[in-house]
Design an enzyme around this catalytic site. Structure first.
Site, mmCIF file in Angstrom:
data_model
loop_
_atom_site.group_PDB
_atom_site.id
_atom_site.type_symbol
_atom_site.label_atom_id
_atom_site.label_comp_id
_atom_site.label_asym_id
_atom_site.label_seq_id
_atom_site.Cartn_x
_atom_site.Cartn_y
_atom_site.Cartn_z
ATOM 1 N N ASP A 1 31.453 70.470 70.326
ATOM 2 C CA ASP A 1 30.462 70.892 69.335
ATOM 3 C C ASP A 1 30.913 72.153 68.605
ATOM 4 O OD1 ASP A 1 27.864 70.693 68.052
ATOM 5 O OD2 ASP A 1 27.242 72.402 69.284
ATOM 6 N N ALA B 1 22.214 74.259 69.102
ATOM 7 C CA ALA B 1 20.868 74.833 68.995
ATOM 8 C C ALA B 1 20.032 74.139 67.927
ATOM 9 C CB ALA B 1 20.962 76.321 68.676
ATOM 10 N N ASP C 1 32.104 80.950 88.261
ATOM 11 C CA ASP C 1 31.519 82.072 87.536
ATOM 12 C C ASP C 1 31.690 83.300 88.411
ATOM 13 O OD1 ASP C 1 29.801 84.054 86.435
ATOM 14 O OD2 ASP C 1 28.580 82.503 85.486
ATOM 15 N N GLU D 1 35.495 77.495 62.118
ATOM 16 C CA GLU D 1 34.299 76.813 61.616
ATOM 17 C C GLU D 1 33.923 77.357 60.242
ATOM 18 O OE1 GLU D 1 31.108 76.927 64.441
ATOM 19 O OE2 GLU D 1 32.250 75.929 66.017
ATOM 20 N N HIS E 1 28.547 71.867 65.435
ATOM 21 C CA HIS E 1 27.862 73.019 66.032
ATOM 22 C C HIS E 1 26.344 72.794 66.039
ATOM 23 C CE1 HIS E 1 28.653 77.511 66.990
ATOM 24 N NE2 HIS E 1 27.585 77.089 67.644
ATOM 25 N N LEU E 2 25.952 71.729 66.740
ATOM 26 C CA LEU E 2 24.540 71.337 66.790
ATOM 27 C C LEU E 2 23.834 71.787 68.062
ATOM 28 C CD1 LEU E 2 24.783 67.629 65.504
ATOM 29 C CD2 LEU E 2 24.233 69.687 64.189
ATOM 30 N N CYS F 1 30.474 72.910 74.437
ATOM 31 C CA CYS F 1 29.351 73.204 73.529
ATOM 32 C C CYS F 1 29.055 74.702 73.552
ATOM 33 C CB CYS F 1 28.113 72.409 73.936
ATOM 34 S SG CYS F 1 28.283 70.632 73.756
ATOM 35 N N ILE G 1 22.513 79.068 80.203
ATOM 36 C CA ILE G 1 22.706 77.688 79.775
ATOM 37 C C ILE G 1 23.456 76.893 80.843
ATOM 38 C CG2 ILE G 1 23.806 76.201 78.055
ATOM 39 C CD1 ILE G 1 23.292 78.501 76.019
#
Length: 531
Positions: free
Chosen positions: A258, A284, A173, A263, A281-282, A232, A154
């Protein structure tokens, strides 16, 4: 009998039809995941369980799933699956990490735009009949520095989108190679440098012990004044209270979230602060992504249940359908080698050494390792399989090492398995002939050529006359038919072995008769799963 799958969450009808089209018996109960007791009462009927987030595959559920072979999660997160419990039970856990990559990346970019131009607040203000142009002064993305934490699937897409927006993209990374960074057209930096240089910071890492709380009060202090932060990825990566303080002080100019530490998030330090964009949490939540992950999990589970192919498993090496065909005989050989060692070894094992020589060294060695270790462990625990074997070995403190070698000797490839205990080392090697049948080719350093059967008899002795006659006569007198008889010796007059493939298990009284002759150091019956 066709495998049976339970779909206990809301997967699309198209995904359910995939199971049916592949010849799998499927029960579609999209509301069942919310009924824990009902799930517990029927889960033992199924070979596969397909879920989203509503179904909780807890240790209790897994314990009740006596026939379950695979759990498929339509999506990335598997917080609702007890993976250690599944692994111990030998159940493969799959997810679908690629089905919603683009959707999640696009949501991060959308959130970045939203916080850069204060779109949600401006929209609410305008809906309220106000016209507050001067209140909602935004910033451009062009020319700004975007810091991407985590440049995997991602994060890599976010990098590409950022470059497309003419942003200066830097990435942190630990696993990002210079070649990959160059391909993405980003600059690889250390985390502190990313904090120092970025105008926007977006997170795309899993929640682990190393990443939880990585956006802390101390790290926020290292950032540019006026930075904007987007998350996100996973809740808990950011100290929400520390970020709220930084937003109030003006150190951070905006945030877009997100995901949250808890949660569903009904309360958070970030709620109701100016220039904070929040969504439930949108990441996906697009029609395309929901369909993609559902179709993907149905295909993956069907492939495993019908062909043994493993894709996107979290507790088992992936094996493609093509690999499964080519590797099938080698997987079986590895199991047989392990079964021999496991049945011959009574002492506690310290180390399992696996050597791959020749063409087999180019195959999926992780899968072959799992097969070999499973063969060993089954000798004391018949319920062990390729998923659970290495977990059990690790629990017992057994070290597993792998070595690869170029072709040597007369065989194009072979596997050698050695087990080390406090008292001894015991080894066996085998290969797969052109007919696809596994063979034992060496035991205790003695070369042989032995076909492997379900029931076998193994003996060791001094290389003296009369061994073949004694074995043949004793078997014949007691009605035990010999299908194949293999002999080997280290050198004339030294140690020798015999391996007999017989049609049925050798009875204990026959074993005693052989032992009583005094000609054998060891007499041992062996069993192999040749199905």
């Amino acid at each position: 009998m066709a495998p049976k799958v339970l779909v206990s969450d809301k997967l699309s009808e198209t995904a359910v039809q995939i199971f049916r089209d592949r010849g799998i018996d499927v029960d579609f109960m999209p509301e069942l995941g919310k009924d824990k007791e009902k799930l517990l009462s029927i889960i033992d009927q199924y070979d596969g369980l397909a879920i989203r987030s509503a179904t909780k595959a807890t240790e209790k559920v897994i314990a009740a799933a006596t026939n379950l072979k695979v759990i498929g999660r339509a999506g990335i997160g598997v917080d609702n699956v007890d993976i250690p419990a599944a692994s111990k039970k030998g159940i493969i856990v799959m997810n679908t990490p690629f089905g919603n990559m683009i959707t999640t990346a696009e949501h991060a970019i959308a959130m970045m735009f939203a916080v850069a131009r204060q779109i949600p607040e401006a929209s609410a203000s305008t809906h309220a009949g106000k016209w507050e142009k001067s209140k909602f002064m935004g910033v451009e993305l062009t020319g700004k520095t975007l810091g991407v934490i985590g440049a995997g699937n991602i994060g890599g897409i976010v990098c590409e989108r950022g470059v497309g927006l003419k942003m200066k993209v830097i990435a942190y990374d630990p696993f990002l190679s210079e070649e990959r960074a160059e391909k993405l057209n980003v600059t690889k930096v250390e985390l502190d440098e990313l904090f120092k240089r970025s105008d926007f910071i977006t997170l795309h890492v899993p929640a682990t012990d190393k990443t939880r709380g990585m956006i802390s009060k101390e790290n926020i202090a290292k950032m540019k004044d006026g930075v904007r932060i987007i998350n996100c990825a996973r809740g808990g990566l950011v100290d929400e209270a520390a970020l709220a303080d930084a937003l109030k002080s003006g150190k951070v100019a905006g945030a877009a979230f997100d995901v949250f530490e808890v949660e569903p998030a009904t309360d958070s330090p970030l709620f109701n602060l100016p220039n904070v964009v929040v969504t439930p949490h949108l990441g996906a939540a697009t029609t395309e992504a929901q369909e993609n992950v559902a179709l993907q999990v149905a295909e993956q589970m069907s492939d495993y249940l019908l062909t043994g192919a493993v894709s996107n498993a979290l507790n088992m090496p992936s094996v493609t359908a093509e690999e499964a065909k080519v590797m099938g005989p080698w997987v079986k050989l590895s199991e047989h080698l392990g079964a021999f060692i496991g049945q011959m070894t009574d002492e506690a094992m310290k180390e399992i050494q696996i050597t791959y020589n020749g063409n087999v060294s180019q195959m999926n060695l992780e899968a072959l390792n799992c097969a070999a270790v499973a063969g060993i462990m089954k000798a004391t625990n018949p319920d062990v399989n390729m998923v659970s074997a290495q977990v059990i070995a690790k629990e017992r403190g057994v070290k597993i090492s792998t070595t690869t070698q170029d072709k040597s000797g007369v065989f194009d490839g072979y596997v050698k398995l050695t087990v080390v205990t406090d008292k001894r080392e015991r080894s066996i090697a085998g290969t797969v002939f052109s007919d696809g049948k596994p063979r034992f080719i060496q035991i205790k350093g003695i070369n042989i050529d032995a076909e492997i059967g379900e029931h076998m008899l193994y003996t060791t002795n001094e290389d003296v006359p009369g061994i073949i006659g004694t074995l043949g006569q004793t078997m014949g007198e007691n009605g035990v038919n010999i299908a194949n008889f293999t002999l080997g010796r280290s050198s004339a007059g030294k140690g020798a072995i015999a391996l007999l493939y017989v049609d049925e298990p050798v009875p204990a009284p026959v074993l005693k008769k052989l032992t009583d002759t005094g000609m054998f150091r060891q007499v041992k019956t062996l069993h192999f799963d040749v199905a």
